[in-house]
Design an enzyme around this catalytic site. Structure first.
Site, short mmCIF file in Angstrom:
data_model
loop_
_atom_site.label_atom_id
_atom_site.label_comp_id
_atom_site.label_asym_id
_atom_site.label_seq_id
_atom_site.Cartn_x
_atom_site.Cartn_y
_atom_site.Cartn_z
CG HIS A 24 -0.85 -0.17 2.47
ND1 HIS A 24 0.21 0.41 3.09
CD2 HIS A 24 -1.55 -0.83 3.42
CE1 HIS A 24 0.16 0.11 4.36
NE2 HIS A 24 -0.88 -0.65 4.59
CG HIS A 78 -4.65 -5.55 11.81
ND1 HIS A 78 -5.51 -4.49 11.78
CD2 HIS A 78 -3.60 -5.21 11.01
CE1 HIS A 78 -5.01 -3.54 10.99
NE2 HIS A 78 -3.87 -3.96 10.50
CD GLU A 80 -3.76 -3.00 6.38
OE1 GLU A 80 -3.11 -2.87 7.42
OE2 GLU A 80 -3.54 -2.33 5.35
CG ASP A 82 -1.82 -7.22 5.71
OD1 ASP A 82 -2.85 -6.73 6.18
OD2 ASP A 82 -0.68 -6.90 6.09
CG HIS A 145 -1.21 -0.51 10.53
ND1 HIS A 145 -1.66 -1.21 9.44
CD2 HIS A 145 -1.01 0.76 10.12
CE1 HIS A 145 -1.72 -0.43 8.40
NE2 HIS A 145 -1.34 0.76 8.76
CG ASP A 164 0.22 -4.91 10.95
OD1 ASP A 164 0.56 -5.88 10.26
OD2 ASP A 164 -0.71 -4.14 10.63
CE1 TYR A 192 5.09 -4.18 8.54
CE2 TYR A 192 4.96 -3.14 10.70
CZ TYR A 192 4.40 -3.92 9.71
OH TYR A 192 3.14 -4.43 9.89
CG HIS A 223 3.78 -8.32 8.06
ND1 HIS A 223 3.22 -8.85 6.92
CD2 HIS A 223 2.90 -7.39 8.51
CE1 HIS A 223 2.05 -8.27 6.69
NE2 HIS A 223 1.83 -7.38 7.65
FE1 FEO Z 1 -2.02 -3.47 9.11
FE2 FEO Z 1 -0.11 -6.20 8.11
O1 FEO Z 1 -1.62 -5.05 8.19
#
Ligand code: FEO
Length: 392
Positions: A24, A78, A80, A82, A145, A164, A192, A223
């Protein structure tokens, strides 16, 4: 597939995205991983899922350990995509599973994203769920995040799954911090944080304070690598970044049309360097914007230059400043400079934008008509020295 075990009956079942080069809007030169974790106890819990195109990879890893129909809980730390993107497919397999999500925002986030009739179990700070021999505890960490972000803590094994937070875009087949080049991982962790979490320094300090009450043996983010041998390396870095710690370093960031603003940039860097302050030059047409943002995190000085074009700044400089404004860097001093032909609007506009980003702006009076002559170059060098005294 090789099974990756964090502890007995605690598995990594995520996916590796080797070829991701953009996330993104941010560059990801080393790809990424989407980490999901499976805990086998009297009840079976899956912590997070993976980005939708990687569902089959996660499913294959799960199937090597357990029949997905036996999953009792899917924890969505989370919303989001991903991490939640595979939920619709996963919930078709894990038909009896309840979805655990943070009460504040997570519940509505999942509903608004997926419009599904899953059985949601909202949790709040301090709530626990027993899996049998083990318990899961939930700790909301808003804005690490998104507002819905939550960490899950596996109490008996002292493993934190913070999603995250503490992550890095780093694709690797070796998933632990003691199996990889830690400096390469830290570079990605820095980037990051800088590109994704920089605006939330105060909330990060608050989250660290909250987490400091837990015994943490291992940090397993969503991640990149898992912090098994050096968790303090990343938590100490987050504390420094959250506070906005900087070092005596300046970045001269610019774009140029016919080389005049570049000459000014080089003269400024010369003055800063002569005064004993570390300095780096970044031409915005040649450099990756996310790499510059990463460098900004630890630098005290940001000096930005653009020639004036159409009564404004070059689009590359405007895009960089727009990015910077959203990231609200802490504790920076900055200045502007640039060449112009008949109207020198860019310098004033850059100063305004730096100010909106929270940078303490030092007026430079460095709008130079057309090509800088010897006097103008000297003025840039002198101003570089003056900036160095504010940065050093
Ligand atoms: Fe806020 Fe890895 O997504």
């Amino acid at each position: 597939m090789t099974k990756v075990m964090l502890r007995e009956d605690v598995y990594w079942v995520g996916a590796i995205d080797w070829n991701l080069r953009e996330f993104h809007g941010y560059s990801t030169h080393h790809g990424t991983t989407y980490n999901a974790y499976l805990i086998i106890d009297e009840k079976v819990a899956l912590i997070d899922t993976v980005k939708a195109p990687f569902y089959q990879e996660m499913l294959s890893r799960i199937k090597e350990i357990v029949d997905p129909k036996d999953i009792d809980y899917v924890v969505s730390n989370h919303v989001e995509m991903d991490h939640s993107g595979s939920l619709p497919m996963m919930m078709k397999e894990a038909r009896k599973a309840k979805v655990i999500t943070v009460e504040r925002c997570g519940e509505s986030g999942l509903k608004d994203n997926f419009h599904a009739d899953w059985e949601l179990t909202p949790v709040k700070e301090g709530d626990e769920i027993s899996l049998g021999k083990r318990k899961l505890a939930f700790i909301p960490i808003p804005m690490l995040h998104w507002p819905d972000s939550m960490a899950t803590y596996l109490v008996e094994d002292e493993i934190l799954f913070p999603n995250d937070a503490f992550g890095q875009h780093f694709a690797t087949s070796k998933l632990f911090d003691d199996e990889v080049d830690l400096e390469a991982v830290m570079a990605e962790a820095t980037k990051y944080y800088a590109t994704i979490l920089m605006p939330f320094g105060d909330l990060i300090l608050r989250a660290l304070d909250k987490l400091s009450g837990l015994k943490i043996k291992m940090i397993a983010p969503s991640h990149g690598i898992i912090w098994r041998s050096h968790p303090e390396r990343i938590t100490n870095s987050y504390a420094a970044w959250g506070r906005g710690d900087t070092k005596s370093k300046a970045l001269v960031i610019y774009d140029t049309m016919w080389g005049s603003t570049e000459k000014m940039a080089q003269a400024l860097a010369e003055g800063i360097g002569e005064a004993g302050v570390e300095v780096r030059l970044y031409g915005l047409s040649q450099s990756d914007r996310s790499d510059i943002i990463k460098e900004i995190l630890g630098a005290k000085g940001i000096i930005v230059g653009s020639p004036t074009i159409n009564n404004g700044m070059l689009p590359t400089v405007a895009a960089f400043l727009c990015n910077l404004k959203g990231l609200k860097p802490k504790g920076k001093v900055g200045a502007a400079f640039g060449s112009y032909g008949w109207a020198g609007a860019a310098v004033k506009q850059i100063e305004e934008e730096l100010g909106k980003a929270g940078v303490e702006v030092i007026k430079s009076d460095l709008a130079i008509k057309f090509v800088p002559d010897e006097d103008a170059i000297k003025k840039c060098i002198d101003f570089g020295r003056a900036m160095a005294s504010k940065i050093g």
